[in-house]
Design a protein around this motif. Sequence first.
Motif, mmCIF file in Angstrom:
data_model
loop_
_atom_site.group_PDB
_atom_site.id
_atom_site.type_symbol
_atom_site.label_atom_id
_atom_site.label_comp_id
_atom_site.label_asym_id
_atom_site.label_seq_id
_atom_site.Cartn_x
_atom_site.Cartn_y
_atom_site.Cartn_z
ATOM 1 N N LEU A 30 0.801 -1.214 0.000
ATOM 2 C CA LEU A 30 0.000 0.000 0.000
ATOM 3 C C LEU A 30 0.838 1.269 0.000
ATOM 4 O O LEU A 30 0.432 2.288 -0.536
ATOM 5 N N LEU A 31 2.016 1.223 0.592
ATOM 6 C CA LEU A 31 2.847 2.423 0.686
ATOM 7 C C LEU A 31 3.984 2.442 -0.340
ATOM 8 O O LEU A 31 4.813 3.334 -0.325
ATOM 9 N N SER A 32 4.009 1.477 -1.244
ATOM 10 C CA SER A 32 5.084 1.423 -2.229
ATOM 11 C C SER A 32 4.893 2.503 -3.294
ATOM 12 O O SER A 32 3.784 2.972 -3.541
ATOM 13 N N LYS A 36 1.377 4.647 -5.738
ATOM 14 C CA LYS A 36 1.155 6.068 -5.434
ATOM 15 C C LYS A 36 0.731 6.847 -6.675
ATOM 16 O O LYS A 36 1.289 6.656 -7.748
ATOM 17 N N GLN A 37 -0.254 7.736 -6.480
ATOM 18 C CA GLN A 37 -0.682 8.622 -7.554
ATOM 19 C C GLN A 37 -0.807 10.039 -7.018
ATOM 20 O O GLN A 37 -1.252 10.238 -5.893
ATOM 21 N N ASP A 38 -0.422 11.003 -7.848
ATOM 22 C CA ASP A 38 -0.586 12.408 -7.501
ATOM 23 C C ASP A 38 -1.906 12.907 -8.084
ATOM 24 O O ASP A 38 -2.241 12.602 -9.230
ATOM 25 N N LEU A 39 -2.637 13.659 -7.289
ATOM 26 C CA LEU A 39 -3.899 14.265 -7.725
ATOM 27 C C LEU A 39 -3.658 15.730 -8.052
ATOM 28 O O LEU A 39 -2.715 16.341 -7.525
ATOM 29 N N THR A 61 -5.440 2.562 -2.988
ATOM 30 C CA THR A 61 -4.368 3.309 -3.659
ATOM 31 C C THR A 61 -3.945 4.489 -2.786
ATOM 32 O O THR A 61 -4.771 5.111 -2.137
ATOM 33 N N TYR A 62 -2.642 4.773 -2.794
ATOM 34 C CA TYR A 62 -2.081 5.895 -2.047
ATOM 35 C C TYR A 62 -2.100 7.129 -2.950
ATOM 36 O O TYR A 62 -1.650 7.074 -4.085
ATOM 37 N N TYR A 63 -2.638 8.225 -2.434
ATOM 38 C CA TYR A 63 -2.741 9.474 -3.186
ATOM 39 C C TYR A 63 -2.081 10.611 -2.424
ATOM 40 O O TYR A 63 -2.051 10.601 -1.193
ATOM 41 N N GLU A 64 -1.591 11.606 -3.174
ATOM 42 C CA GLU A 64 -1.106 12.861 -2.597
ATOM 43 C C GLU A 64 -1.705 14.011 -3.385
ATOM 44 O O GLU A 64 -1.858 13.915 -4.605
ATOM 45 N N GLY A 117 -1.201 13.278 2.140
ATOM 46 C CA GLY A 117 -1.013 11.933 1.608
ATOM 47 C C GLY A 117 -1.971 10.990 2.311
ATOM 48 O O GLY A 117 -2.075 11.013 3.536
ATOM 49 N N PHE A 118 -2.676 10.163 1.538
ATOM 50 C CA PHE A 118 -3.687 9.284 2.135
ATOM 51 C C PHE A 118 -3.901 8.040 1.296
ATOM 52 O O PHE A 118 -3.516 7.984 0.122
#
Length: 145
Positions: A30-32, A36-39, A61-64, A117-118
């Motif tokens: 989950l934290l890899s 990760k995707q940027d919004l 999915t991890y988003y920032e 980040g979430f």
Amino acid sequence: MKALMILAACALPFAALAESEGPKFGMAGLLSAKNKQDLPPITLSAGMPLADGPWVLQSGTYYEFEIQGDGSQELALIGPEFFRAIWIDEIVVEGLEIRPLGLDSVEFDEAGEMEIGFIAIKPGRYYLKVPGSTGDTQRLEITIQ
């Protein structure tokens, strides 16, 4: 004692093999970085739209994303249902990392920027909006699938 020595002798080749090939596991899935995707950023500015369009997120999915306030007016952003449908890893404000247990809203009294980040968790339809506003441009629709 003899059984322990035999067991240890059998395990040595496997231990040497594992060390020579290096570690096989990276960060948790989950934290890899692959997850990760940027919004696009959210803009807090008097009379300006919050975002270009709605967000469609995938659970797990991890988003920032960044919230950018221009200081034109004291503005807040609320979305308690959304903030309870995600796990917030960190909020970064001027290099200070905050790891909250929960969140209801954020407010900008002056110009500034924060990054959140979430991990999206609970599927559903949510929003972030400027409190007291009625216009569609002051509301960001969010869907977690």
